[in-house]
Scaffold this motif. Structure first.
Motif, PDB file in Angstrom:
ATOM      1  N   LYS A 278      44.619 -40.990  -2.114  1.00  0.00           N
ATOM      2  CA  LYS A 278      44.237 -39.523  -1.597  1.00  0.00           C
ATOM      3  C   LYS A 278      43.805 -40.197  -0.406  1.00  0.00           C
ATOM      4  CE  LYS A 278      44.564 -36.688  -5.318  1.00  0.00           C
ATOM      5  NZ  LYS A 278      46.071 -35.799  -5.249  1.00  0.00           N
ATOM      6  N   THR A 279      44.586 -39.000   0.609  1.00  0.00           N
ATOM      7  CA  THR A 279      44.195 -39.569   2.379  1.00  0.00           C
ATOM      8  C   THR A 279      43.218 -38.222   2.895  1.00  0.00           C
ATOM      9  OG1 THR A 279      45.943 -41.234   2.374  1.00  0.00           O
ATOM     10  CG2 THR A 279      44.679 -41.068   4.330  1.00  0.00           C
ATOM     11  N   ALA A 280      42.173 -38.769   3.446  1.00  0.00           N
ATOM     12  CA  ALA A 280      41.801 -37.253   3.652  1.00  0.00           C
ATOM     13  C   ALA A 280      40.169 -37.364   5.151  1.00  0.00           C
ATOM     14  CB  ALA A 280      41.593 -36.155   2.992  1.00  0.00           C
ATOM     15  N   VAL A 281      40.516 -36.542   5.692  1.00  0.00           N
ATOM     16  CA  VAL A 281      39.036 -36.870   6.495  1.00  0.00           C
ATOM     17  C   VAL A 281      38.135 -36.660   5.586  1.00  0.00           C
ATOM     18  CG1 VAL A 281      38.849 -34.068   7.003  1.00  0.00           C
ATOM     19  CG2 VAL A 281      38.218 -36.465   9.061  1.00  0.00           C
ATOM     20  N   MET A 282      37.786 -35.526   4.501  1.00  0.00           N
ATOM     21  CA  MET A 282      37.159 -35.743   3.317  1.00  0.00           C
ATOM     22  C   MET A 282      37.575 -35.118   2.484  1.00  0.00           C
ATOM     23  SD  MET A 282      34.160 -32.684   5.195  1.00  0.00           S
ATOM     24  CE  MET A 282      34.173 -33.416   6.813  1.00  0.00           C
TER      25      MET A 282
ATOM     26  N   ALA B 211      46.394 -30.500  -1.023  1.00  0.00           N
ATOM     27  CA  ALA B 211      48.089 -30.851  -0.719  1.00  0.00           C
ATOM     28  C   ALA B 211      48.300 -32.213   0.230  1.00  0.00           C
ATOM     29  CB  ALA B 211      47.762 -29.307  -0.006  1.00  0.00           C
ATOM     30  N   GLN B 212      47.729 -32.173   1.437  1.00  0.00           N
ATOM     31  CA  GLN B 212      47.582 -32.991   2.168  1.00  0.00           C
ATOM     32  C   GLN B 212      47.034 -34.435   2.132  1.00  0.00           C
ATOM     33  OE1 GLN B 212      46.858 -32.066   6.733  1.00  0.00           O
ATOM     34  NE2 GLN B 212      46.374 -29.488   5.860  1.00  0.00           N
ATOM     35  N   ALA B 213      46.249 -35.064   0.766  1.00  0.00           N
ATOM     36  CA  ALA B 213      45.751 -35.978   1.006  1.00  0.00           C
ATOM     37  C   ALA B 213      46.821 -36.270  -0.051  1.00  0.00           C
ATOM     38  CB  ALA B 213      44.525 -35.596   0.060  1.00  0.00           C
ATOM     39  N   ASP B 214      47.735 -35.969  -0.733  1.00  0.00           N
ATOM     40  CA  ASP B 214      48.968 -36.731  -2.084  1.00  0.00           C
ATOM     41  C   ASP B 214      49.490 -37.408  -0.829  1.00  0.00           C
ATOM     42  OD1 ASP B 214      51.751 -36.744  -3.307  1.00  0.00           O
ATOM     43  OD2 ASP B 214      50.091 -35.967  -4.507  1.00  0.00           O
ATOM     44  N   ALA B 215      49.637 -38.675  -1.934  1.00  0.00           N
ATOM     45  CA  ALA B 215      50.452 -40.217  -0.969  1.00  0.00           C
ATOM     46  C   ALA B 215      52.008 -39.969  -1.110  1.00  0.00           C
ATOM     47  CB  ALA B 215      50.576 -40.946  -2.746  1.00  0.00           C
ATOM     48  N   LEU B 216      52.299 -38.558  -1.574  1.00  0.00           N
ATOM     49  CA  LEU B 216      53.583 -38.711  -1.836  1.00  0.00           C
ATOM     50  C   LEU B 216      54.202 -37.707  -0.200  1.00  0.00           C
ATOM     51  CD1 LEU B 216      55.129 -37.542  -5.203  1.00  0.00           C
ATOM     52  CD2 LEU B 216      54.861 -39.756  -4.143  1.00  0.00           C
ATOM     53  N   VAL B 217      53.057 -37.129  -0.388  1.00  0.00           N
ATOM     54  CA  VAL B 217      53.253 -36.150   1.305  1.00  0.00           C
ATOM     55  C   VAL B 217      52.932 -36.900   2.578  1.00  0.00           C
ATOM     56  CG1 VAL B 217      52.398 -34.180   2.733  1.00  0.00           C
ATOM     57  CG2 VAL B 217      51.796 -33.933  -0.207  1.00  0.00           C
ATOM     58  N   THR B 218      51.377 -37.362   2.219  1.00  0.00           N
ATOM     59  CA  THR B 218      51.335 -38.728   3.141  1.00  0.00           C
ATOM     60  C   THR B 218      52.319 -40.021   3.341  1.00  0.00           C
ATOM     61  OG1 THR B 218      49.834 -39.942   1.881  1.00  0.00           O
ATOM     62  CG2 THR B 218      49.256 -38.119   3.357  1.00  0.00           C
ATOM     63  N   SER B 219      53.168 -40.254   2.906  1.00  0.00           N
ATOM     64  CA  SER B 219      53.734 -41.483   2.595  1.00  0.00           C
ATOM     65  C   SER B 219      55.248 -40.120   3.331  1.00  0.00           C
ATOM     66  CB  SER B 219      54.433 -41.899   1.438  1.00  0.00           C
ATOM     67  OG  SER B 219      55.623 -42.657   1.351  1.00  0.00           O
ATOM     68  N   GLY B 220      55.482 -39.283   3.048  1.00  0.00           N
ATOM     69  CA  GLY B 220      56.738 -38.730   3.724  1.00  0.00           C
ATOM     70  C   GLY B 220      56.454 -38.166   5.152  1.00  0.00           C
ATOM     71  N   LEU B 221      55.313 -38.550   5.966  1.00  0.00           N
ATOM     72  CA  LEU B 221      54.675 -38.468   7.180  1.00  0.00           C
ATOM     73  C   LEU B 221      54.800 -39.898   8.029  1.00  0.00           C
ATOM     74  CD1 LEU B 221      51.278 -36.089   6.719  1.00  0.00           C
ATOM     75  CD2 LEU B 221      54.565 -35.104   7.698  1.00  0.00           C
ATOM     76  N   LEU B 222      55.146 -40.826   6.398  1.00  0.00           N
ATOM     77  CA  LEU B 222      55.519 -42.258   7.306  1.00  0.00           C
ATOM     78  C   LEU B 222      54.332 -42.641   7.498  1.00  0.00           C
ATOM     79  CD1 LEU B 222      58.193 -44.029   7.986  1.00  0.00           C
ATOM     80  CD2 LEU B 222      58.316 -41.585   7.997  1.00  0.00           C
ATOM     81  N   LEU B 223      52.963 -41.968   6.936  1.00  0.00           N
ATOM     82  CA  LEU B 223      51.600 -42.524   7.158  1.00  0.00           C
ATOM     83  C   LEU B 223      52.044 -44.396   5.798  1.00  0.00           C
ATOM     84  CD1 LEU B 223      49.697 -39.768   7.134  1.00  0.00           C
ATOM     85  CD2 LEU B 223      50.156 -40.914   8.856  1.00  0.00           C
TER      86      LEU B 223
END
Length: 551
Positions: free
Chosen positions: A454-458, A500-512
């Protein structure tokens, strides 16, 4: 080195529950990757009618059989433009990865022309720029299998056109750096796409299929009134016999890929083994899970170690012990700043330093990590970050102890480290902890995520509580009473948005990251990346003032 004694009960109910949750996430990842392959496969009848191979077949024939292949950014573009999750096709319209061609480690990129005729997608451009950066940093020959309809004019965005120039700039930089750029033109390359072969060192074209022109027949007629056939304007025979854009003329896709392998086979100086760890690749390729250097604990146990929720504790040394040779670790300052774990070990013969988190990064932990990073730089050992951080410690005591300045020292060290850094996002990656643990913004050589990361500001609940308190304070200043139902709805909306935004599949879609990986593959992927970095360090280039010009 001391052999780590595991305290983890891999057969416990907790381990089984965590394993089931991780396997569910891996299944979701594989379904998305398969979705892209199936979307491309649907074009097979048209390809067969034209006597062509599908993009995945081309990549498979180009690569050395039985050698490792590291796919990159497989989820690029997933859920972009508010797409329906059930219909979103990831991949960015291209295949990319590091593999071996005629014994040479190369970056291979292929237009996925089975999807929208290979039209360049927004995140496809970002994916291309990222893999070009990796090739440049790691001195990898760049092989491009091109068949693209170019930009999708129905989705035209001026920023895509402007920033797309970076793709061609990078081709020029690769060539000027002394890194071979080889293009196989399987199909069309129009307008900007024509500069892909134009900025390559060697170009292979396919008779009757390859096309390269700045303006195709429709645009040419609209712009000048001139009428010309595709073959006369930019066909393979014209370019290999008249314009000189192409060096080799192939009869079909298979012949073209065979020629590409022959060209790469001549890069004899690129086959030299890594300077100090040339044995590492052979150990990994042979699947030497039972070799003397393998971890003492089963790789399968990585599935059950990470909790589904970041609030559950985990000892990250247990992860390290299942990655390093012989499960041997030398922990650095174990009694000081113990929530920050620093240790030395080896992966397939490569000496590395690990930094991870068993809790928030406090003042002592930040200072320990800073010291350890500088120590690894003095030794010349790559650093592997295993992210599982809720961030830097907050509170009055922490602030008065100088958390900001000590955390800043850690970030300084991460930023200016002189050794390669690889990041694996295993669990939480929150707040400035993402920065201090070498997140995407700090340009690690490679960055991969586990499916449950999970990736997020918090955290979502933390963000929702913060906004709830801010809203209640603002209403109190106005003498108003908050509506309980409205406040609960706001709380739930904020939690849902963050989750929703922290999900690894979503962040990977953003090339993070450079891809989401199965935890069980982590050791092999780290070994592959470390081999790649070691080869780059040992490889001497012949840079030029300019790239190889077309003659």
């Amino acid at each position: 080195m001391n052999v780590f004694t595991s305290q983890w009960n891999a057969g416990s109910d907790q381990a089984r529950q965590r394993r089931a949750a991780t396997l569910e996430r891996i299944a979701a990842l594989r379904e998305l990757e398969q979705r892209a392959a199936q979307a491309s496969q649907r074009s097979k009848p048209q390809f067969e009618k034209r006597g062509q191979l599908l993009p995945r077949e081309r990549v498979g024939l180009l690569l050395d059989p039985g050698r490792p292949w590291l796919p990159l950014c497989t989820l690029a573009g997933y859920l972009q433009d508010r797409q329906d999750p059930a219909r979103s096709v990831p991949g960015g319209g291209m295949l990319a990865g590091i593999g071996f061609v005629s014994g040479v480690r190369c970056m291979v990129v292929a237009s996925d022309s089975g999807i929208e005729a290979g039209a360049i997608q927004e995140k496809g451009l970002d994916k291309m720029l990222r893999v070009q950066e990796i090739a440049l940093q790691n001195k990898l020959p760049f092989i491009h299998l091109v068949e693209s309809a170019g930009a999708n004019l129905m989705r035209y965005r001026v920023e895509g056109f402007v920033l797309g120039g970076g793709l061609f700039r990078n081709l020029a930089r690769l060539s000027a750096a002394g890194i071979p750029v080889i293009t196989v033109q399987h199909g069309s390359g129009t307008a900007g796409g024509a500069y892909m072969p134009g900025l390559s060192d060697v170009v292979i074209m396919v008779r009757g299929r390859s096309r390269a022109f700045l303006a195709g027949p429709p645009l040419l007629k609209a712009a000048t009134g001139e009428i010309a056939t595709e073959e006369a304007l930019g066909g393979a025979e014209m370019h290999t016999g008249i314009s000189g854009l192409g060096e080799y003329l192939a009869e079909d896709d298979r012949h073209a890929l065979g020629l590409a392998r022959q060209v790469v086979a001549q890069l004899s100086q690129w086959k030299q083994p890594a300077a100090k760890n040339g044995h590492a690749l052979e150990a990994i390729e042979s699947g030497a899970a039972a070799s003397a250097g393998a971890p003492l604990y089963a790789t399968e146990e990585l599935l059950g170690l990470m909790p589904a929720h970041h609030r559950e504790p985990v000892d990250m040394r247990e992860i390290m012990a299942r990655l390093v040779d012989g499960s041997a670790l030398l922990e650095f300052k174990p009694g000081y700043g113990s929530a920050t774990v620093c240790a030395q070990g080896a992966i397939a013969g490569h000496a590395v330093g690990f930094i991870s988190n068993n809790g928030p990064i406090d003042v002592a932990g930040a200072n320990k990590a800073t010291h350890f990073i500088q120590w690894m730089c003095q030794l010349g050992h790559p650093i592997v970050y295993l992210q599982n951080t809720t961030g830097y410690m907050v509170g009055k005591d922490s602030e008065q102890s100088g958390m900001i300045k000590h955390g800043s020292k850690m970030i300084q060290a991460v930023t200016n480290a002189t050794v390669p850094q690889i990041t694996i996002q295993c669990g939480a990656s929150f707040g400035a902890g993402n920065y201090g643990m070498c997140g995407r913004g700090y340009a690690p050589s490679f960055l991969f995520s586990w499916p449950g990361a999970k990736t997020a500001v918090m955290g979502g609940e933390q963000a929702a509580r913060t906004m709830q308190q801010v809203t209640e304070a603002a209403m109190a200043r106005k003498g108003l009473q908050p509506d309980a139902e409205q406040m609960q709805n706001q709380y739930q909306q904020i939690v849902a948005m963050f989750e929703a935004q922290a999900d690894a599949l979503v962040t990977s879609g953003l090339l993070l990251d450079d891809g989401v990986i199965d935890p069980r593959d982590t050791r092999q992927i780290l070994a592959f990346c470390l081999d790649t970095l070691a080869e780059a360090g040992a490889r001497s280039l012949r840079p030029m003032q300019f790239g190889v010009a077309r003659m």
